[in-house]
Design a protein around this motif. Sequence first.
Motif, PDB file in Angstrom:
ATOM      1  N   CYS A 109      24.364  24.153  -9.851  1.00  0.00           N
ATOM      2  CA  CYS A 109      25.304  24.092 -10.867  1.00  0.00           C
ATOM      3  C   CYS A 109      25.107  22.649 -11.445  1.00  0.00           C
ATOM      4  CB  CYS A 109      26.764  24.208 -10.230  1.00  0.00           C
ATOM      5  SG  CYS A 109      27.814  24.459 -11.659  1.00  0.00           S
ATOM      6  N   ASP A 110      24.929  22.731 -12.932  1.00  0.00           N
ATOM      7  CA  ASP A 110      25.218  21.264 -13.603  1.00  0.00           C
ATOM      8  C   ASP A 110      26.246  20.413 -13.159  1.00  0.00           C
ATOM      9  OD1 ASP A 110      22.961  22.104 -14.979  1.00  0.00           O
ATOM     10  OD2 ASP A 110      23.748  22.658 -16.841  1.00  0.00           O
ATOM     11  N   VAL A 111      27.322  20.659 -13.050  1.00  0.00           N
ATOM     12  CA  VAL A 111      28.547  19.856 -12.548  1.00  0.00           C
ATOM     13  C   VAL A 111      28.232  18.968 -11.204  1.00  0.00           C
ATOM     14  CG1 VAL A 111      30.180  21.624 -11.357  1.00  0.00           C
ATOM     15  CG2 VAL A 111      31.163  19.295 -12.822  1.00  0.00           C
ATOM     16  N   ASN A 124      25.116  18.121 -10.461  1.00  0.00           N
ATOM     17  CA  ASN A 124      23.788  17.272 -10.705  1.00  0.00           C
ATOM     18  C   ASN A 124      23.784  16.327 -11.814  1.00  0.00           C
ATOM     19  OD1 ASN A 124      22.581  18.544  -8.203  1.00  0.00           O
ATOM     20  ND2 ASN A 124      22.771  20.435  -9.486  1.00  0.00           N
ATOM     21  N   GLU A 125      24.694  16.336 -12.603  1.00  0.00           N
ATOM     22  CA  GLU A 125      24.686  15.674 -14.043  1.00  0.00           C
ATOM     23  C   GLU A 125      25.979  14.885 -14.276  1.00  0.00           C
ATOM     24  OE1 GLU A 125      22.134  15.781 -15.979  1.00  0.00           O
ATOM     25  OE2 GLU A 125      21.294  17.117 -14.721  1.00  0.00           O
ATOM     26  N   GLU A 126      26.021  13.698 -14.737  1.00  0.00           N
ATOM     27  CA  GLU A 126      27.139  12.749 -15.084  1.00  0.00           C
ATOM     28  C   GLU A 126      28.109  13.577 -16.008  1.00  0.00           C
ATOM     29  OE1 GLU A 126      27.985   8.254 -15.610  1.00  0.00           O
ATOM     30  OE2 GLU A 126      26.228   9.057 -16.717  1.00  0.00           O
ATOM     31  N   VAL A 127      29.195  13.548 -15.439  1.00  0.00           N
ATOM     32  CA  VAL A 127      30.500  14.192 -16.014  1.00  0.00           C
ATOM     33  C   VAL A 127      31.337  13.225 -16.818  1.00  0.00           C
ATOM     34  CG1 VAL A 127      32.408  16.142 -15.751  1.00  0.00           C
ATOM     35  CG2 VAL A 127      30.429  16.239 -14.475  1.00  0.00           C
ATOM     36  N   PHE A 128      31.520  13.418 -18.033  1.00  0.00           N
ATOM     37  CA  PHE A 128      32.500  12.548 -18.558  1.00  0.00           C
ATOM     38  C   PHE A 128      33.960  13.062 -18.900  1.00  0.00           C
ATOM     39  CE2 PHE A 128      28.377  11.031 -19.770  1.00  0.00           C
ATOM     40  CZ  PHE A 128      28.618   9.525 -19.780  1.00  0.00           C
ATOM     41  N   ALA A 129      34.480  13.514 -17.977  1.00  0.00           N
ATOM     42  CA  ALA A 129      35.934  13.843 -17.751  1.00  0.00           C
ATOM     43  C   ALA A 129      36.684  13.796 -16.276  1.00  0.00           C
ATOM     44  CB  ALA A 129      35.639  15.442 -17.996  1.00  0.00           C
ATOM     45  N   PRO A 130      37.685  13.912 -15.958  1.00  0.00           N
ATOM     46  CA  PRO A 130      38.073  14.103 -14.742  1.00  0.00           C
ATOM     47  C   PRO A 130      37.860  15.434 -14.168  1.00  0.00           C
ATOM     48  CG  PRO A 130      39.868  14.144 -16.345  1.00  0.00           C
ATOM     49  CD  PRO A 130      38.838  14.005 -17.154  1.00  0.00           C
ATOM     50  N   VAL A 131      37.068  15.376 -13.192  1.00  0.00           N
ATOM     51  CA  VAL A 131      36.485  16.599 -12.399  1.00  0.00           C
ATOM     52  C   VAL A 131      36.564  16.520 -11.015  1.00  0.00           C
ATOM     53  CG1 VAL A 131      34.477  18.160 -11.947  1.00  0.00           C
ATOM     54  CG2 VAL A 131      35.070  17.300 -14.229  1.00  0.00           C
ATOM     55  N   VAL A 132      36.882  17.441 -10.217  1.00  0.00           N
ATOM     56  CA  VAL A 132      37.005  17.367  -8.833  1.00  0.00           C
ATOM     57  C   VAL A 132      36.122  18.619  -8.483  1.00  0.00           C
ATOM     58  CG1 VAL A 132      38.029  17.672  -6.805  1.00  0.00           C
ATOM     59  CG2 VAL A 132      39.315  16.373  -8.488  1.00  0.00           C
ATOM     60  N   MET A 133      35.188  18.144  -7.589  1.00  0.00           N
ATOM     61  CA  MET A 133      33.980  19.242  -7.059  1.00  0.00           C
ATOM     62  C   MET A 133      34.361  19.418  -5.471  1.00  0.00           C
ATOM     63  SD  MET A 133      30.702  18.065  -9.039  1.00  0.00           S
ATOM     64  CE  MET A 133      31.312  16.163  -8.898  1.00  0.00           C
ATOM     65  N   LYS A 165      23.840  13.422  -2.853  1.00  0.00           N
ATOM     66  CA  LYS A 165      22.882  14.107  -3.514  1.00  0.00           C
ATOM     67  C   LYS A 165      22.898  13.573  -5.089  1.00  0.00           C
ATOM     68  CE  LYS A 165      20.635  18.576  -3.943  1.00  0.00           C
ATOM     69  NZ  LYS A 165      20.685  20.112  -3.587  1.00  0.00           N
ATOM     70  N   PRO A 166      23.984  13.834  -5.805  1.00  0.00           N
ATOM     71  CA  PRO A 166      23.724  13.801  -7.239  1.00  0.00           C
ATOM     72  C   PRO A 166      23.277  12.223  -7.464  1.00  0.00           C
ATOM     73  CG  PRO A 166      25.888  14.420  -6.525  1.00  0.00           C
ATOM     74  CD  PRO A 166      25.115  14.110  -5.342  1.00  0.00           C
ATOM     75  N   GLU A 167      22.658  11.994  -8.710  1.00  0.00           N
ATOM     76  CA  GLU A 167      21.901  10.683  -9.198  1.00  0.00           C
ATOM     77  C   GLU A 167      23.334   9.673  -9.650  1.00  0.00           C
ATOM     78  OE1 GLU A 167      19.208   9.473  -8.683  1.00  0.00           O
ATOM     79  OE2 GLU A 167      18.648  11.256  -7.568  1.00  0.00           O
ATOM     80  N   TYR A 168      24.359  10.508  -9.998  1.00  0.00           N
ATOM     81  CA  TYR A 168      25.526   9.700 -10.468  1.00  0.00           C
ATOM     82  C   TYR A 168      26.721   9.663  -9.526  1.00  0.00           C
ATOM     83  CZ  TYR A 168      23.044  10.422 -14.654  1.00  0.00           C
ATOM     84  OH  TYR A 168      21.663  10.357 -15.545  1.00  0.00           O
ATOM     85  N   SER A 169      27.331   8.585  -9.301  1.00  0.00           N
ATOM     86  CA  SER A 169      28.466   8.680  -8.302  1.00  0.00           C
ATOM     87  C   SER A 169      29.413   7.626  -8.877  1.00  0.00           C
ATOM     88  CB  SER A 169      28.212   8.434  -7.169  1.00  0.00           C
ATOM     89  OG  SER A 169      29.134   8.427  -6.124  1.00  0.00           O
ATOM     90  N   LEU A 170      30.800   7.852  -9.040  1.00  0.00           N
ATOM     91  CA  LEU A 170      31.704   7.017  -9.240  1.00  0.00           C
ATOM     92  C   LEU A 170      32.789   6.920  -8.156  1.00  0.00           C
ATOM     93  CD1 LEU A 170      32.999   5.281 -11.825  1.00  0.00           C
ATOM     94  CD2 LEU A 170      34.325   7.353 -12.506  1.00  0.00           C
ATOM     95  N   HIS A 171      33.517   7.650  -7.726  1.00  0.00           N
ATOM     96  CA  HIS A 171      34.302   7.678  -6.630  1.00  0.00           C
ATOM     97  C   HIS A 171      34.412   8.973  -5.816  1.00  0.00           C
ATOM     98  CE1 HIS A 171      37.286   4.105  -7.924  1.00  0.00           C
ATOM     99  NE2 HIS A 171      36.331   3.959  -7.749  1.00  0.00           N
TER     100      HIS A 171
END
Length: 111
Positions: free
Chosen positions: A5-7, A9-18, A34-40
């Motif tokens: 699922c893209d969410v 594996n890709e950077e998401v510019f929105a408040p998202v909880v997975m 695992k993802p290449e992007y990680s904020l918090h």
Amino acid sequence: MPATCDVLNEEVFAPVVMLQPFDELEEAIELANKPEYSLHAGIFTNDLANALQAAKRIDAGGVMINQSSDYRFDAMPFGGFKYGSMGREGVRFAYEDMTQPKVVCITSLQH
């Protein structure tokens, strides 16, 4: 949620909880890294020792224990990890961005 699922594996510019199920803490840490992007990241548990060990190993700009990953107060450094990082926000970092350090060295000419 499928691992492709893209969410996830890709950077998401929105408040998202997975949310993803896991059986062992080690698996959860691997999924988080695992993802290449990680904020918090957020960890919810009654086991503080496990939470602190996981926080050390999760590649994120911040790890919130028993709080959602959007928890923040103004004095707290804020920013990402890996490809999601362009530095940090916060009082200290704003101060550093707005100042120019200067070094002055003095050698005495009197011997």
